[in-house]
Write an enzyme that holds these catalytic residues in place. Structure first.
Site, PDB file in Angstrom:
ATOM      1  N   ARG A  30       0.862  -1.197   0.000  1.00 23.61           N
ATOM      2  CA  ARG A  30       0.000   0.000   0.000  1.00 23.61           C
ATOM      3  C   ARG A  30       0.890   1.236   0.000  1.00 23.61           C
ATOM      4  NH1 ARG A  30      -5.377  -1.704   1.904  1.00 23.61           N
ATOM      5  NH2 ARG A  30      -5.414  -3.818   1.057  1.00 23.61           N
ATOM      6  N   GLU A  74      -0.131   4.271   0.337  1.00 26.30           N
ATOM      7  CA  GLU A  74      -0.798   5.421   0.978  1.00 26.30           C
ATOM      8  C   GLU A  74       0.149   6.149   1.934  1.00 26.30           C
ATOM      9  OE1 GLU A  74      -4.149   3.426   2.623  1.00 26.30           O
ATOM     10  OE2 GLU A  74      -2.864   1.956   3.580  1.00 26.30           O
ATOM     11  N   ARG A 108      -0.997   2.469  12.786  1.00 27.46           N
ATOM     12  CA  ARG A 108      -1.506   1.176  12.297  1.00 27.46           C
ATOM     13  C   ARG A 108      -1.416   0.954  10.796  1.00 27.46           C
ATOM     14  NH1 ARG A 108      -8.009   1.179  12.842  1.00 27.46           N
ATOM     15  NH2 ARG A 108      -8.469   3.098  11.757  1.00 27.46           N
ATOM     16  N   HIS A 109      -0.689   1.817  10.100  1.00 26.20           N
ATOM     17  CA  HIS A 109      -0.522   1.629   8.651  1.00 26.20           C
ATOM     18  C   HIS A 109       0.923   1.353   8.284  1.00 26.20           C
ATOM     19  CE1 HIS A 109      -4.451   3.690   8.541  1.00 26.20           C
ATOM     20  NE2 HIS A 109      -4.633   2.939   7.480  1.00 26.20           N
ATOM     21  N   GLU A 116      -9.905  -1.855  13.535  1.00 28.72           N
ATOM     22  CA  GLU A 116     -10.209  -2.776  12.441  1.00 28.72           C
ATOM     23  C   GLU A 116      -9.039  -3.730  12.169  1.00 28.72           C
ATOM     24  OE1 GLU A 116     -10.701  -0.792   8.577  1.00 28.72           O
ATOM     25  OE2 GLU A 116      -9.868  -2.660   7.779  1.00 28.72           O
ATOM     26  N   SER A 174     -11.513  -6.654   6.690  1.00 23.97           N
ATOM     27  CA  SER A 174     -12.724  -6.289   5.966  1.00 23.97           C
ATOM     28  C   SER A 174     -13.052  -7.429   5.027  1.00 23.97           C
ATOM     29  CB  SER A 174     -12.562  -4.955   5.251  1.00 23.97           C
ATOM     30  OG  SER A 174     -11.660  -5.086   4.202  1.00 23.97           O
ATOM     31  N   ARG A 183      -1.524  -6.273  12.356  1.00 23.83           N
ATOM     32  CA  ARG A 183      -2.552  -5.646  13.200  1.00 23.83           C
ATOM     33  C   ARG A 183      -3.113  -6.619  14.214  1.00 23.83           C
ATOM     34  NH1 ARG A 183      -6.455  -1.474  10.004  1.00 23.83           N
ATOM     35  NH2 ARG A 183      -4.751  -0.298   9.055  1.00 23.83           N
TER      36      ARG A 183
HETATM   37  O1  4AD Z   1      -9.535  -3.247   4.310  1.00 21.76           O
HETATM   38  P1  4AD Z   1      -8.564  -3.738   3.287  1.00 21.76           P
HETATM   39  O2  4AD Z   1      -7.944  -2.740   2.396  1.00 21.76           O
HETATM   40  O3  4AD Z   1      -9.353  -4.839   2.433  1.00 21.76           O
HETATM   41  C1  4AD Z   1      -8.853  -5.571   1.401  1.00 21.76           C
HETATM   42  O4  4AD Z   1      -7.687  -5.585   1.049  1.00 21.76           O
HETATM   43  C2  4AD Z   1      -9.859  -6.487   0.781  1.00 21.76           C
HETATM   44  N1  4AD Z   1      -9.319  -7.044  -0.456  1.00 21.76           N
HETATM   45  C3  4AD Z   1     -10.235  -7.574   1.743  1.00 21.76           C
HETATM   46  C4  4AD Z   1     -11.295  -8.448   1.231  1.00 21.76           C
HETATM   47  O5  4AD Z   1     -11.087  -9.626   1.049  1.00 21.76           O
HETATM   48  N2  4AD Z   1     -12.444  -7.892   1.005  1.00 21.76           N
HETATM   49  O6  4AD Z   1      -7.434  -4.556   4.004  1.00 21.76           O
HETATM   50  C5  4AD Z   1      -7.725  -5.695   4.788  1.00 21.76           C
HETATM   51  C6  4AD Z   1      -7.023  -5.626   6.133  1.00 21.76           C
HETATM   52  C7  4AD Z   1      -7.431  -4.474   7.025  1.00 21.76           C
HETATM   53  O7  4AD Z   1      -8.564  -4.787   7.785  1.00 21.76           O
HETATM   54  C8  4AD Z   1      -6.223  -4.292   7.908  1.00 21.76           C
HETATM   55  O8  4AD Z   1      -6.206  -5.253   8.958  1.00 21.76           O
HETATM   56  C9  4AD Z   1      -5.101  -4.614   6.969  1.00 21.76           C
HETATM   57  O9  4AD Z   1      -5.636  -5.419   5.934  1.00 21.76           O
HETATM   58  N3  4AD Z   1      -4.533  -3.395   6.407  1.00 21.76           N
HETATM   59  C10 4AD Z   1      -3.344  -2.878   6.769  1.00 21.76           C
HETATM   60  N4  4AD Z   1      -2.420  -3.290   7.661  1.00 21.76           N
HETATM   61  C11 4AD Z   1      -1.300  -2.570   7.783  1.00 21.76           C
HETATM   62  N5  4AD Z   1      -1.040  -1.458   7.049  1.00 21.76           N
HETATM   63  C12 4AD Z   1      -1.927  -1.010   6.131  1.00 21.76           C
HETATM   64  N6  4AD Z   1      -1.637   0.059   5.399  1.00 21.76           N
HETATM   65  C13 4AD Z   1      -3.145  -1.724   5.958  1.00 21.76           C
HETATM   66  N7  4AD Z   1      -4.222  -1.578   5.159  1.00 21.76           N
HETATM   67  C14 4AD Z   1      -5.037  -2.597   5.448  1.00 21.76           C
END
Ligand code: 4AD
Length: 463
Positions: A235, A237, A243-244, A386, A389, A437
């Site tokens: 990611r 971002e 937490r990111h 969270e 998802s 997480r």
């Molecule tokens: O919510 P996210 O972006 O969902 C997906 O990637 C979907 N494809 C999931 C699906 O099957 N629908 O990411 C899923 C999880 C988040 O809840 C969080 O626990 C973790 O990934 N996550 C991160 N962990 C650490 N750093 C980040 N930048 C994160 N972004 C998401």
């Protein structure tokens, strides 16, 4: 030579035997003609007694000059100390006959492992007692991660992380899931948005996968029925938060469903209590080690995982006087607040929130049949944050393409994904979890960088 004995195996039962051991010089103390060396091996430690009369003057001098953290091997006899020992994990001591240095550590340590292992309470106590105490800053730790990883809490954290993966895998394999690996070099963004690392793939624009989303769904189109993956997720971002990360380990699941997305939530509702229980059973010492440096209370969870609708969550927040948008997303503050309210009312720190507004979910999310403002989707929380998802996915290619366009996605870059649904696809859904997480929140740690071996964030690409 002789086989090496692990320091953790140095116990009373083998008093009198000669052993060869390897470890690091944790520290040493000269008392008269005796040198007491604390030898550390991962989280175990043992006192080693070096006497000039036994080892000779030159060996004695050599040992005295060894710098802290140097890697040594020694031969000695396991003995019972005169008084019970307090500073080591092992209750026996070693009477050294020979010692060799395998690798000398520099004298200028950027971080003293003993300091890095101290708890906040311990530091405060030292300061109160008038002893200066170094607080090791997070950046110092991360800049020198190989040293920082030597602390008991860090050793334990990554063993817990390993066991979360083992339990995740164990549970899913027992439910007939297949472990797969999807490509990390892909043509288009998998979650939409601008948070992708772009790269040049032999002259073709490409990016690092933001999740296994597209390919795990295509595996379902390929009749794999129930799949999971443990792999890196990227990611880009610019979120500089606790937490990111820019790279994390994703635990992903995708499965056929019969009727309703609740089937996915049923699986999640059983999977996580299984993981939590296994961690408590298999990692009691590790949990204790983390707790010693970073005190925390065991996670409160119910055998039957609590499920609330997003609307119910909004209602609880409103009743508590919070201003929230019923069709928007919850921000970090609201998530935390709702976590507190749920804990007070339902006595659990692990729960699911489902039927999210469509506007805040990715393009591939199935809208609710009765109201397309909402979607067949859910998030899962630990201690108000969270961790997951998930959702049912759109398996109708026309609707999928329409939703992708509405979300501003360049449909050309994901055309093979949309095409996969043109040859028949069963109803399906799944979820994604962030491993770092889960471990962070299980141990109530304050920063995700503590649960990533070599964290990657917007400012950190090394070590
Ligand atoms: O919510 P996210 O972006 O969902 C997906 O990637 C979907 N494809 C999931 C699906 O099957 N629908 O990411 C899923 C999880 C988040 O809840 C969080 O626990 C973790 O990934 N996550 C991160 N962990 C650490 N750093 C980040 N930048 C994160 N972004 C998401």
């Amino acid at each position: 030579g002789k086989e090496l004995t692990d320091v953790s195996n140095l116990v009373e039962e083998i008093v009198g035997s000669e052993v060869s051991i390897r470890g690091r010089v944790h520290n040493h103390r000269l008392v008269g003609k005796k040198l007491f060396v604390i030898l550390r091996q991962s989280v175990s430690s043992v006192q080693c007694v070096v006497e000039e009369a036994r080892v000779g003057t030159s060996m004695f001098k050599f040992v005295r000059q060894l710098s802290h953290e140097s890697v040594v091997e020694l031969i000695g006899v396991v003995s019972l100390p005169k008084k019970p020992l307090t500073g080591t994990t092992q209750q026996v001591e070693i009477h050294v006959t020979k010692m060799y240095c395998l690798s000398r550590s520099s004298l200028n340590l950027p971080l003293v492992v003993e300091d890095a292992a101290r708890s906040e309470a311990d530091i405060e106590k030292s300061v109160k007692d008038g002893k200066p105490a170094a607080r090791v800053l997070q950046d110092t730790r991360l800049n020198n991660r190989p040293l920082d990883l030597r602390t008991p809490a860090n050793q334990a954290t990554f063993r817990i992380q390993c066991h979360v993966q083992i339990a995740f895998r164990e549970f899913l394999l027992s439910k007939g899931f297949l472990e797969i690996h999807t490509p990390k070099l892909i043509a288009g963004s998998s979650e939409g948005g601008s948070a992708v690392f772009r790269l040049d793939y032999k002259g073709q624009p490409a990016c690092l996968a933001q999740s296994p989303q597209l390919h795990k769904q295509m595996a379902i189109c390929g009749d794999m029925r129930r799949v999971f993956e443990v792999g890196p997720v990227f990611r880009a971002e610019d979120s500089f938060t606790h937490r990111h990360l820019c790279e994390f380990v994703g635990l992903d699941v995708e499965m056929e469903i019969r009727m309703h997305y609740s089937e996915i939530m049923d699986l999640v509702g059983d999977l996580f209590p299984f993981i939590f229980t296994k961690i408590e059973e298999r990692c009691p010492k590790e949990l204790e080690s983390v707790r010693k440096q970073y005190p925390f209370q065991s996670l409160k969870f119910l055998p039957q995982t609590l499920r609330l609708t997003f609307a119910e969550g909004i209602q609880m927040l409103k009743e508590a006087g919070e201003e929230v948008d019923p069709l928007g997303d919850l921000n970090t503050e609201s998530e935390r607040k709702l976590g507190q309210l749920v804990l007070e009312k339902y006595k659990t720190e692990f729960y699911m929130l489902h039927r999210y507004p469509s506007a805040v979910r990715p393009f591939y999310t199935m809208p609710c049949e009765d109201d397309s403002n909402y979607s067949n989707s859910f998030d899962v929380f630990i201690r108000g944050e969270e961790i997951m998802s998930g959702a049912q996915r759109i398996h109708d290619p026309e609707l999928l393409e329409k939703r992708a366009r509405e979300c501003g996605i360049d449909v050309m870059t994901i055309s093979t994904y949309i095409d996969a649904f043109r040859y028949g696809a069963p109803p399906h859904g799944g979820f994604g979890v962030g491993l770092e997480r889960v471990v962070m929140l299980l141990c109530a740690l304050d920063n995700i960088r503590k649960t990533s071996l070599f964290p990657r964030d917007p400012k950190r690409l090394a070590p």
